[in-house]
Design a protein around this motif. Structure first.
Motif, short mmCIF file in Angstrom:
data_model
loop_
_atom_site.label_atom_id
_atom_site.label_comp_id
_atom_site.label_asym_id
_atom_site.label_seq_id
_atom_site.Cartn_x
_atom_site.Cartn_y
_atom_site.Cartn_z
N HIS A 192 1.08 -1.46 0.20
CA HIS A 192 0.22 -0.09 -0.40
C HIS A 192 0.80 1.13 0.15
O HIS A 192 0.01 2.17 -0.49
N THR A 193 2.36 1.12 0.75
CA THR A 193 2.90 2.48 0.94
C THR A 193 3.75 2.85 -0.11
O THR A 193 3.75 3.70 -0.94
N LYS A 195 1.93 1.64 -3.62
CA LYS A 195 1.30 1.96 -4.32
C LYS A 195 1.43 4.00 -4.52
O LYS A 195 1.02 4.94 -4.92
N THR A 196 1.49 4.21 -2.10
CA THR A 196 1.17 5.70 -2.39
C THR A 196 2.84 6.79 -2.88
O THR A 196 2.40 7.28 -4.18
N HIS A 197 3.24 5.83 -3.06
CA HIS A 197 4.81 6.16 -4.12
C HIS A 197 4.72 6.45 -5.75
O HIS A 197 5.02 7.24 -6.09
N SER A 199 1.66 6.60 -7.31
CA SER A 199 0.36 7.76 -7.19
C SER A 199 1.73 9.03 -7.32
O SER A 199 1.35 9.98 -7.73
N ASN A 200 2.12 9.31 -6.38
CA ASN A 200 3.13 10.25 -6.15
C ASN A 200 4.06 10.64 -7.53
O ASN A 200 3.54 11.66 -7.57
#
Length: 235
Positions: A192-193, A195-197, A199-200
Motif C-alpha cells: 500500500h505504501t 502504491k502511494t509512492h 501515485s505520487n
C-alpha cells in the motif's frame, strides 16, 4: 460495477473469442466490438469503456493512431494486441499512451487478469520484455517523440527535483521492472505504501501510468539502459 470493455481486431475470430471469454466474467462487460481503428475510436466515444483491447495492425486507421486519439481524448485505458512480443510497433503504442500490450496467444486467465489490472489503473507489459523493451526504445533514439504529447524529456527532468528521495528510488525500481511487491520488499514497507509512492510519482511528473513513468526514467537519464539487469520480472 462491471468493467466495460471494447475489443478491436480486424480478425473476427480473435474479436469474438476474446469477447466471449471476457463477457463470461461476472465483473466484465464487453460493450462493443470493432474491426478497425476508426470503429474503435467511434466505439470508445459512444460507449465510454474502461478498457480498450486494440490490435496494432489493422487496415485503414491502425491501432497506433487509434490509441493516440483515444488516450488524448478520454480516460479509457488501452491495451495493444500483438502477435510478436517485440513487435516494432509496440514502441509507438507506448508513446501513443497505451498502458501495455498482450500477445494474441495469451491464456484465458491471463487475458481476464490483464483487463482487471489495467482497469484498476496499473500498467501491463509482458514480463519477458519489460526492461528490454524500454531500454530498446532509448537505444533507438526515440526521444523525439517525448514521453507523452507536450512533455519533452527536458521538462520532465526538471520535474524530477519535485520527487522525494524515496519517490525517486521508487521510479528507479519501476524502470528496472520490479513489481510493487518487490519494491515493498526492497524498502521493507507495505505494498500500500509503495502504491502511494507510485501515485505520487505519476502525479508530480504528470504522467498517465507506470509505463510512461518507466519511459521517463530512461529518457531523463535517471536510469541507464542495461543498469540493474537481472532484477524483478512481472507486471
Amino acid at each position: 460495477m462491471s468493467i466495460r470493455v471494447v475489443v478491436a481486431d480486424d480478425q473476427e475470430l480473435v474479436r469474438s473469442g476474446f469477447s466471449m471469454i471476457l463477457d463470461a466474467q461476472p465483473d466484465i462487460e464487453v460493450v462493443a466490438e470493432a474491426g478497425d481503428g476508426a470503429e474503435a475510436v467511434a466505439a470508445v466515444r459512444l460507449h465510454a469503456p474502461d478498457v480498450l483491447l486494440l490490435d496494432i495492425r489493422m487496415p485503414g486507421m491502425d491501432g497506433i493512431e487509434a490509441a493516440r486519439r483515444v488516450c488524448s481524448a478520454s480516460g479509457c485505458r488501452v491495451v495493444m494486441l500483438t502477435t510478436f512480443d517485440l513487435d516494432e510497433y509496440v514502441y509507438d503504442a507506448l508513446y501513443a499512451g497505451a498502458s501495455g500490450f498482450l500477445l494474441k496467444d495469451v491464456r484465458r486467465d491471463d487475458l481476464v487478469h490483464a483487463v482487471r489490472v489495467v482497469a484498476a489503473g496499473e500498467s501491463l507489459l509482458a514480463p519477458t520484455v519489460t526492461r528490454r523493451l524500454i531500454a530498446d526504445i532509448v537505444r533507438r533514439g526515440r526521444t523525439a517523440h517525448g514521453v507523452r504529447a507536450g512533455a519533452p524529456a527536458a521538462r520532465l527532468s526538471a520535474r524530477l527535483s519535485a520527487l522525494t528521495a524515496r519517490e525517486e528510488e521508487t521510479l528507479r525500481l519501476l524502470a528496472r521492472g520490479l513489481t510493487n511487491a518487490e519494491i515493498a520488499a526492497s524498502f521493507v514497507v507495505s505494498e500500500h505504501t509503495v502504491k502511494t509512492h507510485v501515485s505520487n510519482v505519476l502525479s508530480k511528473l504528470a504522467l498517465r501510468d507506470r509505463v510512461q513513468a518507466v519511459i521517463c526514467a530512461y529518457e531523463t537519464g535517471l536510469v541507464v539502459a542495461g543498469e540493474g539487469e537481472g532484477e524483478g520480472e512481472g507486471y
